[in-house]
Motif scaffolding. Sequence first.
Motif, mmCIF file in Angstrom:
data_model
loop_
_atom_site.group_PDB
_atom_site.id
_atom_site.type_symbol
_atom_site.label_atom_id
_atom_site.label_comp_id
_atom_site.label_asym_id
_atom_site.label_seq_id
_atom_site.Cartn_x
_atom_site.Cartn_y
_atom_site.Cartn_z
ATOM 1 N N ASP A 97 0.840 -1.202 0.000
ATOM 2 C CA ASP A 97 0.000 0.000 0.000
ATOM 3 C C ASP A 97 0.875 1.252 0.000
ATOM 4 O OD1 ASP A 97 -2.296 1.584 0.254
ATOM 5 O OD2 ASP A 97 -2.258 1.483 2.429
ATOM 6 N N GLY A 109 -6.460 4.465 0.442
ATOM 7 C CA GLY A 109 -6.203 3.083 0.803
ATOM 8 C C GLY A 109 -7.477 2.446 1.345
ATOM 9 N N PHE A 140 -7.039 -0.604 -2.625
ATOM 10 C CA PHE A 140 -6.889 0.834 -2.834
ATOM 11 C C PHE A 140 -8.114 1.330 -3.579
ATOM 12 C CE2 PHE A 140 -5.546 1.252 -7.369
ATOM 13 C CZ PHE A 140 -5.294 -0.077 -7.674
#
Lengths: 376, 376
Positions: free
Chosen positions: B306, B322, B332
């Motif tokens: 991420d 996110g 995401f």
Amino acid sequence: MEQEPLLMIPGPVPIPQRVRAAMTRQAINHRGPEFGAAYAETVQTLKTLFGTVNELYIISGSGSAGMEAGVANFARDKRIVSLVNGKFGDRFAKIGARYGTVTTLESEWGTPLDLAALERELEAGAEVVTMVHNETSAGIKNPAPEVGKLARKHDALFIMDGVTSIGGDDVRMDEWGVDIAVVGSQKCLAAPAGLAAIAVGDRAWDRISEKRPFYLDMAAYRKSGKGSPMETPYTPAVPLFLALHEACKMIEEEGVAARIARHRRMADAVRAAAKGWGVDLFPTLDEHHAYSNTATAMRIPDGVTDNDLRGTVKKFGIEIAGGQDHLKGKIFRIGTMGGVGAQEILATLAAVQFALRKSGFAAGDGVEAAAGVLLG
Amino acid sequence: MEQEPLLMIPGPVPIPQRVRAAMTRQAINHRGPEFGAAYAETVQTLKTLFGTVNELYIISGSGSAGMEAGVANFARDKRIVSLVNGKFGDRFAKIGARYGTVTTLESEWGTPLDLAALERELEAGAEVVTMVHNETSAGIKNPAPEVGKLARKHDALFIMDGVTSIGGDDVRMDEWGVDIAVVGSQKCLAAPAGLAAIAVGDRAWDRISEKRPFYLDMAAYRKSGKGSPMETPYTPAVPLFLALHEACKMIEEEGVAARIARHRRMADAVRAAAKGWGVDLFPTLDEHHAYSNTATAMRIPDGVTDNDLRGTVKKFGIEIAGGQDHLKGKIFRIGTMGGVGAQEILATLAAVQFALRKSGFAAGDGVEAAAGVLLG
């Protein structure tokens, strides 16, 4: 060229160009470090204005939302005594009644609060006191230090509406024994309407209710406010936070003491004008009460109508306030809050003087008297 | 030259310059005709977007304040069934629990709601249903028409969170049988954060609770809203009202149907990009559920973190979102809301594609696929 109207009412007040410009930037992420830093800096300045080292959080909502947050979190199902001598005291009592059992101690609007009756209620077990510090509906400043002392003596919480005093008059939350205090953005802070700041002391946190509202849940504000970056629990009104941040920078630049002195001088000037005109100030005072330094209420002289008076003033692009509720038509009010100074005061007083004379009232030269006060 | 960051998260969204400029004017009196006219015009446009002829009022507060207004006024002390398949559904259930008795019907986030279980709860006497129409936390669109039908069949009230669908996707409050719906200003309407609009139908007004909060008292909004000029019960966030008014003018200029089609096309483009990259969309659908047209959630491919993904995208000055709570690090999300168009979508998708490849994921040419969709 048409000018923008000049608001000389007890809030909202004119907003400095710098503060308005702060709202024009592109949206920023309210969970990011830039927003968090602006929030934290704003809180620091506000703590100085509140006279407190307590935790302080900002709610996206009006001053009334701030008052409700105080009551709903800390006075729920409690015995509340509400001091009332004007419209906002009355509103505060109504907010209290949504959450607790309220005893209202009402004095005629604009007359002193009954502190002896308050002490009796506290002796009889009242757990919370609510009071409006500066009652703009009547132009009177109520005795926060005395009420704070009584509340402490009887172990009650003291929730104070400082919506129109904090930032424009001397407020000492901690010294006075105020447990919860609230200010609105659109009054003495000279920021746009839409935010309320609430400071909460340890005695109040210790008594926070188990049952709380959601949007105004102060435990949620506390949790998000202690994060890094500092955050609000729900999406904040970002442009208004940026504007208030800029307004606080201007307050730091002016200096808090100078700002309070300026507000006092402006109110002194308006009161000098009233005297010069031969117009009576509305409030009746005793040794515990004073005239408001952020809104001056005056009686409309016999033979003058509210419509004629305010209508004529409005022709100059200046708005002053009338009376509210049962005071409509009986008084008029001039706000002296925020960023305004000699220019706005002189223009307003000159317009009022013209309007009084046009309505047939033989007003003396209040403008001359006020000008002298403004120059100190 | 440093560019302003581009927010491609599921709100707040970029605010058009015209809308931001509307906030810079001097304070106006919120009890005057100019404010009242702006409020009334804004309400008219919003009613079209809600698909309703019901009364509609604007609250100075976040979308959550709007949801709480719905629950606190119309579901107090009632049996509430809360449908949950994402973070905002969960929040709605929590708001419900502050006021009523809540049964939560939770599906895994991003998976279909259990309509059979809902019907059983309604048969067992549930009086209120709460549902998030467009669940941005998981990129799924929930079946408002089906839920509305079930609620009506069993004489329950249906309160719908339309915070991220109204103004960007097709919403038909009256046709679907929604009794209360809420939108937030900072999502598809492309205005600044800080306002919520709530529409309330007759079935709900008939059941309004005797006990109500103060700031969020819908009876007070109704009373002030029916005045002339139209007003709010407490001081509104004036600059935000002026900004939303301008945003609504832009919506009228674009046309509602064109606006919804644009949102759908943008989401189609993002989904086409995901397919081109070989990245999985997150939600699991059935015949009643669809992908969100205002926020697309995708799984982060194995081997990509991420931090790397969003960090690289951020280097281009672009923020994507996110996952929240237990989805953090797993998905995401890209918002396609408000005023954004092909330029912002192409830039964002190009940045994501670069980031995926930089992290070692052999992404196909999703940008090419999306570009084709954008041109129709």
